[in-house]
Enzyme design. Structure first.
Site, PDB file in Angstrom:
ATOM      1  N   HIS A  42       0.868  -1.210  -0.046  1.00 27.48           N
ATOM      2  CA  HIS A  42       0.029  -0.195   0.249  1.00 27.48           C
ATOM      3  C   HIS A  42       0.833   1.054  -0.194  1.00 27.48           C
ATOM      4  O   HIS A  42       0.275   2.233  -0.375  1.00 27.48           O
ATOM      5  CB  HIS A  42      -0.986   0.163   1.158  1.00 27.48           C
ATOM      6  N   ASP A  79      -2.472 -10.519  -2.258  1.00 25.94           N
ATOM      7  CA  ASP A  79      -3.136 -10.064  -1.137  1.00 25.94           C
ATOM      8  C   ASP A  79      -4.796  -9.747  -1.137  1.00 25.94           C
ATOM      9  O   ASP A  79      -5.030  -9.399  -2.422  1.00 25.94           O
ATOM     10  CB  ASP A  79      -2.515  -8.745  -0.754  1.00 25.94           C
ATOM     11  N   HIS A  81      -6.335  -7.338  -0.475  1.00 23.57           N
ATOM     12  CA  HIS A  81      -6.414  -5.966  -0.710  1.00 23.57           C
ATOM     13  C   HIS A  81      -5.560  -5.546  -1.904  1.00 23.57           C
ATOM     14  O   HIS A  81      -4.556  -5.894  -2.329  1.00 23.57           O
ATOM     15  CB  HIS A  81      -6.081  -4.963   0.490  1.00 23.57           C
ATOM     16  N   ASP A 167      -4.414 -12.716   3.534  1.00 25.13           N
ATOM     17  CA  ASP A 167      -5.548 -12.378   4.278  1.00 25.13           C
ATOM     18  C   ASP A 167      -6.829 -12.553   3.504  1.00 25.13           C
ATOM     19  O   ASP A 167      -7.850 -12.199   4.268  1.00 25.13           O
ATOM     20  CB  ASP A 167      -5.407 -10.892   4.880  1.00 25.13           C
TER      21      ASP A 167
HETATM   22 ZN   LIG Z   1      -4.247  -7.117   2.936  1.00 32.97          ZN
END
Ligand SMILES: [Zn+2]
Length: 266
Positions: A42, A79, A81, A167
């Site tokens: 991120h 991931d 996200h 995750d």
């Molecule tokens: Zn994540």
């Protein structure tokens, strides 16, 4: 989230990732898993974001381009996200192909949609697959087989980097996908096979998210077992998504193929 020690720890995360890359390029190992934290995907060029301070994997890709003069590096981001920092870093280059499978990014990080396909020289080198919440193994692996795999085969990367966010597991308290540990094992089997077919096995997996204390260790072990050609039996239940979720997931895959058809044979 940050403490007095965070800066130093974040430097170690970058150092560990680059060490892994060096070991592969020096042919000391075929592949490596950088078990580092904090995660990185991120983080942008100028800011920290979402538990990430520096973008470990983006720095590793840049390092491969600059130090080893590679021309095609793949970052596969699994991931749950979207890796907004990684996408942003390589949005205008064809030297890094960014492919991300992630949950619907409307809440966070707010980017990662199908029509974000790169710009200028990077046009066609950014692939987003935003899956609905509660996506199960069936849909996830369909996306891997029908979209991710053919694009990687056509791009022919010289080095594969994996943003190994774990995750997406159904027990994860932070994200909202419903994948089993077996799904990750299959994804790694696919990646390891692609790496050996395309780039002499050169593969570095870098830990990103993953907050299910009962499963992160098991999934990492399964990934390392696949990477080292060792048998590891993993016991987990396989959630089955509701028909409505499956249909939404299939629609996403169709739409991604429609958009990416302009650049790849999918
Ligand atoms: Zn994540």
């Amino acid at each position: 989230m940050a403490s007095r020690e965070s800066f130093e720890v974040a430097l170690y995360a970058i150092g560990g990732t680059l060490k892994a890359v060096n070991l592969i390029m020096e042919k000391k190992f075929r592949n490596a898993f950088a078990l580092v934290r904090p995660p990185g995907h991120h983080a942008g060029k100028y800011r920290a974001c979402g538990f990430c301070i520096f973008n470990n994997i983006a720095i590793a890709a840049q390092y491969l381009l600059k130090k080893f003069k590679l021309k095609r590096v793949l970052i596969l981001d699994i991931d749950a996200h979207h890796g907004n920092g990684t996408q942003e870093t390589f949005y205008e280059t064809s030297k890094v192909l960014y492919i991300s499978l992630h949950q619907d990014p409307r809440g966070f990080p707010g980017v990662g949609f199908i029509d974000e396909i790169g710009e200028d020289e990077g046009l066609g080198y950014n692939v987003n697959i935003p899956l609905p919440f509660r996506t199960d193994d069936h849909i996830y692996l369909k996306a891997v087989n029908e979209v991710v795999k053919p694009i990687i085969c056509q791009y022919k990367p010289q080095f594969i980097l994996v943003s190994a966010g774990l995750d997406g597991h159904y027990t994860d308290p932070v994200a909202s996908l419903s994948l089993s540990a077996l799904c990750y094992q299959k994804v790694y089997e696919t990646i390891v096979n692609l790496a050996s077919e395309i780039c002499e096995g050169r593969l570095v997996s870098v830990l990103e998210g993953g907050y299910s204390l009962n499963f992160v260790g098991k999934i990492v072990t399964a990934a390392i077992a696949e990477m080292s050609g060792t048998f590891y039996s993993i016991d987990d239940k396989v959630p089955v998504a509701k028909e409505r979720i499956r249909k939404q997931g299939e629609k996403v895959i169709r739409e991604v193929r429609k958009v990416q058809k302009a650049f790849w044979d999918v």
